[in-house]
Design an enzyme around this catalytic site. Structure first.
Site, PDB file in Angstrom:
ATOM      1  N   LEU A 384      -7.669  -5.528  -1.283  1.00 51.80           N
ATOM      2  CA  LEU A 384      -6.284  -5.420  -0.836  1.00 51.80           C
ATOM      3  C   LEU A 384      -5.902  -3.989  -0.484  1.00 51.80           C
ATOM      4  CD1 LEU A 384      -5.496  -7.960  -3.477  1.00 51.80           C
ATOM      5  CD2 LEU A 384      -4.457  -8.212  -1.229  1.00 51.80           C
ATOM      6  N   ASP A 385      -6.463  -3.022  -1.169  1.00 55.58           N
ATOM      7  CA  ASP A 385      -6.166  -1.624  -0.890  1.00 55.58           C
ATOM      8  C   ASP A 385      -6.616  -1.268   0.523  1.00 55.58           C
ATOM      9  OD1 ASP A 385      -4.968   0.671  -1.764  1.00 55.58           O
ATOM     10  OD2 ASP A 385      -6.484   1.196  -3.248  1.00 55.58           O
ATOM     11  N   ASP A 386      -7.873  -1.549   0.840  1.00 55.39           N
ATOM     12  CA  ASP A 386      -8.379  -1.277   2.183  1.00 55.39           C
ATOM     13  C   ASP A 386      -7.574  -2.026   3.232  1.00 55.39           C
ATOM     14  OD1 ASP A 386     -11.268   0.193   2.436  1.00 55.39           O
ATOM     15  OD2 ASP A 386     -10.994  -0.680   0.461  1.00 55.39           O
ATOM     16  N   ARG A 456       0.457   0.317  -2.311  1.00 55.12           N
ATOM     17  CA  ARG A 456      -0.067   0.263  -0.947  1.00 55.12           C
ATOM     18  C   ARG A 456       0.389  -1.019  -0.249  1.00 55.12           C
ATOM     19  NH1 ARG A 456      -1.962   4.507  -2.140  1.00 55.12           N
ATOM     20  NH2 ARG A 456      -3.892   3.902  -3.137  1.00 55.12           N
TER      21      ARG A 456
END
Length: 645
Positions: A384-386, A456
């Protein structure tokens, strides 16, 4: 020569610094548009790589081993004589045992001064009997330690129904991929083919080696229960029905093969890759069998081989590096820099996972895939961050094709956890009792929501126009509010630590419309100002991850942490504050001749207190990003950050 700010036009000097950094970053871009920088962990990965080759009985590559040996000797601590988990970190007995064993396997004389110093330090810390579970497994594979000290995890675990308290789907993705091949190794208890027969008996103190169990805490019945279960499983070892054991091992084998991930490897992380190779070897796969051969090659792809030294990376970070570098280039602006960012986004677009329902679908069936992985390929485990960072870069660049953005958002919102936050790879992966398993002595078996990843995702949604009053945004912001530390910071799970978490959340709050008058924002900005180093930069030691959560631990200023603090303060509306001016001056004064910044300190988080990362790209793109933003805001009328990061 460092760039100085004592000119008549300070912004002109910053322009020069930004231009030099952007040119250097462009020069590091690959011809196909992506960036990838070295990702360095501690000594354990290169040490395990050496041991893996000897376990398999492969021909000795003397040149490669000599280079790895030089690397291991160079990073041995001159103060405590062993090896730590990060640059200038304290002594770690497990890392030191592995490094010592690898050097001995390479051929270092145990009576050589560096080996004597290391051995003395290990013995003073309790010897090889004091190491963690994964090191006990490594020793047992060479018959250099007893399997009886390894917690029992029967392969039949893979056959249990999902409602059972201990189930693979309840563990984090990295734990799953590491554990499944280990279930086979633990059941069959192989011994290395290593023809040298080298052991490390000299690292044992003579004290009896006891089975590894979690320290019993009267408040946690799970701990006592799991310790009792481990004793029961050990007592019954060998009594499992043969057909059931065979079925379980076949299920583990099939699970690994399905997720093998080509030359990018199982889970695209070294421990899982190495375990898969050993599992295939144990199950009789020939060296040239396509499955084993590709698994073995995935390990080789992690090597960094230089003229004098070599080491093995824990994984690679091309999607993360490319997305963050693209943001920095977009911030720098100008036709050439935007063209570099566009090329990066063109490279990222086809790497979106649109057709594979990964393990995340166990918890969220019906959600369409749409994320990006951290590595070149890892289709079962996008994160999910990417995904949020890529989506924000595409939106910021005005990408005409909105499909990747829409699918990325759809997948992200589908994995929001019940408490309002987001984990890195799964939704609601917060079965805290599993960290009481004897096997989980590293305390990193789970992937619960964290403030940095959640921030993010909030940043992404806000940048795309979602209001702070929508139900999912309100839940996420409420989660972030609850996670704020008393002094005003946020814990950074994937970066070191409170500086990273605070930067992440301040950017999210700014994107969601919270200004410096909001108490959350004001407290966080004030906290960042109070921890600024006297030289104008910011730094934080990895020891800030101590269990007691006492907060920020001061450290020398680093380029990446200084950039995070500056980006956080600017998101909080403080572009004109003296603290920001001093931080920008620190970056300018510490810019190297090549236009970038150096940094030996580790500012990436793998597993708090267990595993840290040195992202070689962080001091290359984050300082550029911060300096370019400062210049842009100082020249703007609004003085407000208008994007999510």
């Amino acid at each position: 020569m460092a760039t100085k700010l004592q000119s008549a036009d300070p912004l002109a000097a910053i322009d020069m610094a930004v231009d030099r950094a952007a040119a250097a970053l462009t020069a590091a871009q690959r011809p196909d548009g992506h960036w990838v920088f070295e990702l360095e962990a501690d000594c354990t990965i290169p040490a395990e790589y050496v041991l893996l080759r000897h376990y398999l009985g492969e021909p000795v590559d003397e040149l490669l081993e000599a280079k790895i040996g030089r690397y291991l000797r160079r990073i041995q601590s001159p103060t405590h004589d062993g090896w730590g988990l990060f640059h200038a970190g304290g002594f770690d007995v497990s890392a030191s045992v592995k490094a010592y064993y690898a050097l001995k396997m390479i051929g270092d004389d145990p009576q050589a001064p560096h080996m004597v110093r290391a051995r003395t330090a290990v013995l003073a810390a309790g010897g090889a009997a004091a190491v963690n579970v994964f090191t006990r497994i490594q020793l047992a594979l060479f018959d250099a330690g007893p399997w009886s000290t390894v917690p029992t995890m029967p392969p039949e675990l893979i056959l249990l129904p999902r409602w059972f308290p201990i189930h693979l789907s309840k563990m984090s993705y990295w734990a799953r991929t590491v554990v499944v091949p280990l279930l086979v190794l633990g059941a069959l208890k192989p011994v290395a083919r290593n023809t040298k027969g080298i052991k490390v008996d000299e690292l044992y103190t003579g004290e009896a080696v006891r089975a590894a169990t979690k320290a019993a805490d009267p408040k946690w019945l799970w701990t006592k229960g799991f310790n009792a279960l481990d004793r029961l499983l050990k007592a019954g070892d060998g009594l499992w029905p043969t057909k059931l054991r065979r079925r379980a091992i076949q299920a583990c084998e099939a699970w690994v093969v399905e997720r093998l991930n080509g030359e990018d490897g199982l889970g695209a992380i070294y421990p899982a890759m190495a375990n898969s190779v050993m599992m295939f070897d144990l199950l009789g796969y020939a060296e040239d069998h396509p499955v084993r051969a590709i698994a073995r090659q995935s390990v080789e792809n992690l090597l960094v081989i230089k003229e004098d030294e070599a080491y093995c990376q824990p994984c690679v970070s091309p999607v993360w590096d490319t997305a963050l570098a693209a943001h920095a280039m977009l911030e720098a602006g100008g036709e050439a820099n935007i063209a570099s960012a566009d090329a990066a986004l063109d490279w990222l677009k086809p790497r979106q996972v649109l057709d594979v329902e990964g393990d995340w679908a166990e918890e969220r069936p019906g959600v369409r895939p749409g994320g990006w992985a951290f590595q070149y390929n890892n289709a079962h485990y996008p994160d999910l961050d990417d995904t949020a960072v890529v989506v924000m870069a595409m939106d910021r660049a005005g990408t005409a094709d909105r499909m990747p953005i829409d699918r990325g958002v759809e997948w992200t919102v589908g994995l929001q956890s019940k408490n309002g936050g987001w984990g890195a790879f799964d939704a609601d992966n917060a079965y805290d009792y599993l960290n009481n398993l004897p096997f989980a002595d590293h305390g990193a078996l789970l992937d619960p929501p964290t403030a940095d990843v959640s921030a993010r995702c909030v940043s992404m949604l806000a940048q795309l126009g979602e209001g702070a009053d929508s139900p999912r945004m309100a839940a996420a912001i409420d989660y972030l509010r609850r996670e704020q530390e008393p002094e005003g910071s946020w814990f950074g799970r994937w970066g070191v630590n409170y500086i990273y978490g605070t930067w992440s959340v301040l950017c999210a709050l700014n994107a969601a419309g919270f200004d410096q008058g909001d108490p959350m924002v004001a407290r966080a900005a004030a906290w960042l100002r109070t921890i600024q180093n006297p030289d104008g930069g910011w730094g934080e030691d990895c020891d800030s991850y101590d269990l007691d959560r006492t907060g920020h631990v001061p450290a020398p200023s680093t380029a990446s942490q200084t950039a995070w603090a500056l980006l956080g303060l600017m998101a909080a509306g403080e572009v004109d504050s003296p603290a920001v001016a001093r931080g920008i001056a620190w970056l300018a004064d510490n810019q190297d001749a090549d236009g970038l910044w150096g940094q030996e300190y580790y500012t990436g988080g793998g597993f708090p207190r267990v595993f840290y990362l040195r992202y070689h790209g962080y001091p290359k793109y984050f300082p550029l990003w911060a300096m370019a933003r400062y210049r842009n805001l100082k020249r703007s009328n609004t003085k407000r950050v208008t994007v999510g990061m």
